[in-house]
Design an enzyme around this catalytic site. Structure first.
Site, PDB file in Angstrom:
ATOM      1  N   ASP A  78       0.857  -1.181   0.000  1.00  0.00           N
ATOM      2  CA  ASP A  78       0.000   0.000   0.000  1.00  0.00           C
ATOM      3  C   ASP A  78       0.891   1.227   0.000  1.00  0.00           C
ATOM      4  OD1 ASP A  78      -3.238   0.059   0.991  1.00  0.00           O
ATOM      5  OD2 ASP A  78      -2.155   1.965   0.850  1.00  0.00           O
ATOM      6  N   LYS A  90      -0.551   2.774   7.327  1.00  0.00           N
ATOM      7  CA  LYS A  90      -1.360   1.553   7.298  1.00  0.00           C
ATOM      8  C   LYS A  90      -0.445   0.321   7.290  1.00  0.00           C
ATOM      9  CE  LYS A  90      -5.454   0.140   4.711  1.00  0.00           C
ATOM     10  NZ  LYS A  90      -6.130   0.244   3.413  1.00  0.00           N
ATOM     11  N   THR A 143     -13.191  -4.230  -8.965  1.00  0.00           N
ATOM     12  CA  THR A 143     -14.306  -4.216  -9.913  1.00  0.00           C
ATOM     13  C   THR A 143     -14.124  -3.034 -10.849  1.00  0.00           C
ATOM     14  OG1 THR A 143     -15.701  -5.172  -8.219  1.00  0.00           O
ATOM     15  CG2 THR A 143     -16.826  -4.145 -10.082  1.00  0.00           C
ATOM     16  N   GLU A 197     -13.410 -10.670  -7.864  1.00  0.00           N
ATOM     17  CA  GLU A 197     -13.662 -11.381  -6.605  1.00  0.00           C
ATOM     18  C   GLU A 197     -15.149 -11.334  -6.291  1.00  0.00           C
ATOM     19  OE1 GLU A 197     -14.691  -9.849  -3.756  1.00  0.00           O
ATOM     20  OE2 GLU A 197     -14.757  -7.871  -4.681  1.00  0.00           O
ATOM     21  N   GLY A 213     -27.292  -1.866   0.730  1.00  0.00           N
ATOM     22  CA  GLY A 213     -26.297  -0.801   0.875  1.00  0.00           C
ATOM     23  C   GLY A 213     -24.937  -1.401   0.636  1.00  0.00           C
ATOM     24  N   CYS A 269     -20.628  -2.110  -2.664  1.00  0.00           N
ATOM     25  CA  CYS A 269     -20.637  -2.812  -3.963  1.00  0.00           C
ATOM     26  C   CYS A 269     -21.930  -2.636  -4.757  1.00  0.00           C
ATOM     27  CB  CYS A 269     -20.359  -4.284  -3.728  1.00  0.00           C
ATOM     28  SG  CYS A 269     -18.835  -4.531  -2.815  1.00  0.00           S
ATOM     29  N   LYS A 275     -24.633  -3.951   6.909  1.00  0.00           N
ATOM     30  CA  LYS A 275     -25.092  -5.314   7.196  1.00  0.00           C
ATOM     31  C   LYS A 275     -24.315  -5.802   8.410  1.00  0.00           C
ATOM     32  CE  LYS A 275     -21.982  -8.066   4.416  1.00  0.00           C
ATOM     33  NZ  LYS A 275     -21.854  -9.126   3.466  1.00  0.00           N
TER      34      LYS A 275
HETATM   35  C1  UGA Z   1     -21.559  -8.178  -2.477  1.00  0.00           C
HETATM   36  C2  UGA Z   1     -21.676  -9.542  -3.163  1.00  0.00           C
HETATM   37  O1  UGA Z   1     -22.591 -10.369  -2.432  1.00  0.00           O
HETATM   38  C3  UGA Z   1     -20.314 -10.240  -3.268  1.00  0.00           C
HETATM   39  O2  UGA Z   1     -20.427 -11.454  -3.995  1.00  0.00           O
HETATM   40  C4  UGA Z   1     -19.349  -9.303  -3.999  1.00  0.00           C
HETATM   41  O3  UGA Z   1     -18.053  -9.854  -4.086  1.00  0.00           O
HETATM   42  C5  UGA Z   1     -19.262  -7.990  -3.243  1.00  0.00           C
HETATM   43  O4  UGA Z   1     -20.585  -7.405  -3.181  1.00  0.00           O
HETATM   44  C6  UGA Z   1     -18.322  -7.063  -3.979  1.00  0.00           C
HETATM   45  O5  UGA Z   1     -18.626  -6.687  -5.124  1.00  0.00           O
HETATM   46  O6  UGA Z   1     -17.229  -6.795  -3.482  1.00  0.00           O
HETATM   47  P1  UGA Z   1     -21.379  -7.344   0.085  1.00  0.00           P
HETATM   48  O7  UGA Z   1     -21.634  -5.982  -0.468  1.00  0.00           O
HETATM   49  O8  UGA Z   1     -20.257  -7.556   1.033  1.00  0.00           O
HETATM   50  O9  UGA Z   1     -21.132  -8.397  -1.127  1.00  0.00           O
HETATM   51  O10 UGA Z   1     -22.678  -7.783   0.861  1.00  0.00           O
HETATM   52  P2  UGA Z   1     -23.970  -8.696   0.613  1.00  0.00           P
HETATM   53  O11 UGA Z   1     -24.015  -9.748   1.637  1.00  0.00           O
HETATM   54  O12 UGA Z   1     -24.081  -9.108  -0.792  1.00  0.00           O
HETATM   55  O13 UGA Z   1     -25.137  -7.644   0.951  1.00  0.00           O
HETATM   56  C7  UGA Z   1     -25.317  -6.449   0.210  1.00  0.00           C
HETATM   57  C8  UGA Z   1     -26.535  -5.700   0.698  1.00  0.00           C
HETATM   58  O14 UGA Z   1     -27.735  -6.375   0.335  1.00  0.00           O
HETATM   59  C9  UGA Z   1     -26.600  -5.519   2.220  1.00  0.00           C
HETATM   60  O15 UGA Z   1     -27.020  -4.199   2.517  1.00  0.00           O
HETATM   61  C10 UGA Z   1     -27.663  -6.519   2.657  1.00  0.00           C
HETATM   62  O16 UGA Z   1     -28.311  -6.147   3.840  1.00  0.00           O
HETATM   63  C11 UGA Z   1     -28.598  -6.475   1.463  1.00  0.00           C
HETATM   64  N1  UGA Z   1     -29.431  -7.694   1.303  1.00  0.00           N
HETATM   65  C12 UGA Z   1     -28.841  -8.897   1.055  1.00  0.00           C
HETATM   66  C13 UGA Z   1     -30.816  -7.600   1.376  1.00  0.00           C
HETATM   67  O17 UGA Z   1     -31.375  -6.507   1.594  1.00  0.00           O
HETATM   68  N2  UGA Z   1     -31.564  -8.728   1.193  1.00  0.00           N
HETATM   69  C14 UGA Z   1     -31.012  -9.927   0.948  1.00  0.00           C
HETATM   70  O18 UGA Z   1     -31.768 -10.916   0.779  1.00  0.00           O
HETATM   71  C15 UGA Z   1     -29.612 -10.024   0.878  1.00  0.00           C
END
Ligand code: UGA
Length: 444
Positions: free
Chosen positions: A31, A36, A122, A152, A258, A261, A321
């Site tokens: 980095d 960091k 990404t 990823e 939220g 990603c 989350k």
């Molecule tokens: C997401 C993808 O799931 C990963 O596969 C991907 O690698 C990542 O983005 C990325 O691009 O780096 P992440 O953002 O960590 O992962 O979290 P998720 O578990 O996917 O949840 C995303 C949002 O959707 C959260 O706010 C969660 O509360 C919401 N969510 C998820 C819902 O509102 N309902 C659901 O049924 C599932």
């Protein structure tokens, strides 16, 4: 086993670098932020991610993982370089490639033999080719190299598990040699390898995130219909999710998605479509529905309370989350400032994201890591994150502590019958509203 440099020590860089070290490669996470790196050398991890600290320490001890701010040197020493720098969203919704271009330049300037340069970040379609041209421009041209897109799919909160047991690896390589090198690195983690072109691999990442976001907005639209016709969306999710063609994942209705990603990648995909003159109506609707979910939840609260002015609202959950301290595009960041603007007094609870939330929200509200203290004397309680200790709240105690038993639940955590029996006014998403018989100032 390979000598790997990972450029960028955010979620993606730290987790993938550490997992690659754990499978026996020699990894240096790099980095430009010396501070960091100093912390990482001392074993201090800048992010909260279950299991990461232990795995970092284990591999540092084993000698397979180290940290460095001397990027030029690490590029020269590595056979494979992973680019895992941030691609934040610009004000227009496009992905900002400044950091990607900077590291591509450094790689070009330090190219001293054949290397494989892999993008984990990404990035919009065409970025692999851009990296290729920047490296060619800044290198002497004496040394060959290949560029690979290897997106990823890890989720924050379960990042180690997702990487160690990845469901697939997508490898978009510019040569068979580069494909084989990257496939070999992934071999301990998965046998499902998708061999694609550079551009195809880049679009796979956006398509995956956009599809998952679409599932969430779809079920949220169904939830909004359920509310109007007296149906229960959780049963609808169960009823459609058991169909293996649909699947039961990402069908939890609520306050919407939220994080760093889905909001960023759906906006970026819209730009990719616009740039190639395609009107991607579906993704526009996904984004619109998601923004609407936050507004609807606040409307439920305002309607139930009559006016927000002077009312004390306890907000449970600042992180986007559970199991992360990440607040990027978290519902709380929109909802808390709105509530305080309307004159409400907001007390916010989160077990680990308060430090991050304070940087964004400031001191418009008070913060506590004590859930019951937060709820005490509140006129309404709003659930925004499905933390384990929110899911397991002692609801009888909650009722006693509150000024009145009004709960607005953006995560559908509690059973309707239980809430009815306990005497709550309980307003969730896509399920019938439960009304307490007594003292709520105004109910739906
Ligand atoms: C997401 C993808 O799931 C990963 O596969 C991907 O690698 C990542 O983005 C990325 O691009 O780096 P992440 O953002 O960590 O992962 O979290 P998720 O578990 O996917 O949840 C995303 C949002 O959707 C959260 O706010 C969660 O509360 C919401 N969510 C998820 C819902 O509102 N309902 C659901 O049924 C599932």
């Amino acid at each position: 086993m390979k000598k790997i440099a990972v450029l960028g020590t955010g979620y993606v860089g730290l987790v993938t670098g550490t997992c690659f070290a754990d499978s026996g490669n020699q990894v240096t996470c790099c980095d430009i932020n010396q501070l960091k790196i100093n912390e990482l050398i001392k074993g201090i991890i800048p992010i909260y991610e279950p299991g990461l600290e232990e795995l970092v320490q284990k591999n540092v001890r084993k000698g397979t993982l180290k940290f460095s701010a001397n990027i030029s040197q690490e590029i020269q020493d590595a056979e494979v370089i992973f680019i895992a720098v941030g691609t934040p969203m610009t004000s227009s919704g496009k992905a900002d490639l400044t950091y990607v271009k900077q590291v591509a330049q450094s790689i070009g300037e330090n190219l001293n033999g054949y290397k494989v340069i892999v993008t984990k970040s990404t990035v919009p379609v065409g970025t692999g080719r851009l990296i290729e041209s920047v490296i060619s421009e800044y290198s002497t041209g004496k040394h060959p190299f290949d560029v690979v897109s290897n997106p990823e799919f890890l989720r924050e909160g379960t990042a180690i598990k997702d990487t160690m047991n990845m469901e697939r690896a997508v490898i978009g390589a510019t040569s068979e040699k580069a494909f084989q090198i990257i496939a070999e690195i992934h071999q301990p983690f998965t046998t499902n390898i998708v061999n694609a072109s550079l551009e195809t691999a880049e679009i796979i990442k956006y398509a995956a995130n956009a599809f998952l976001a679409t599932k969430i907005s779809f079920i949220n639209d169904i939830a909004n219909i359920c509310e109007r016709v007296g149906a229960d969306v959780t049963k609808v999710s169960q009823g459609i999710g058991l169909d293996s063609r649909i699947g039961n994942k990402f069908l939890q209705a609520g306050v919407g998605f939220g994080g760093s990603c889905f909001p960023k990648d759906t906006a970026a995909l819209l730009h990719i479509a616009e740039d190639c003159q395609y009107d991607f109506k579906l993704i526009k609707a996904v984004i619109d529905t998601n923004e609407g979910q936050r507004v609807q939840l606040v409307n439920k609260l305002s309607h139930a309370l009559g006016s927000l002015k002077g009312k004390t609202i306890s907000v449970l959950g600042l992180a986007f989350k559970p199991d992360t301290d990440d607040v990027r595009s978290s519902p709380a960041l929109d909802i808390i400032p709105y509530l305080t603007m309307q004159g409400a007094i907001v007390k916010a609870y989160d077990p680990i994201a308060i430090v991050e939330a304070k940087k964004q929200i400031g001191y418009e509200c008070t913060y506590s890591e004590d859930i019951y203290e937060t709820i005490h004397h509140s006129d309404a309680c709003m659930i925004l994150t499905d933390w384990q200790d929110v899911k397991t709240l002692d609801l009888s105690l909650v009722k006693k502590l509150m000024n009145q038993p009004l709960m607005v639940d953006g995560r559908n955590l509690f059973d309707l019958e239980v809430m009815k029996e306990l005497g709550f006014t309980y307003l969730s998403v896509g399920r019938p509203a439960i009304h307490a018989e007594s003292s709520i100032s105004r109910t739906l």
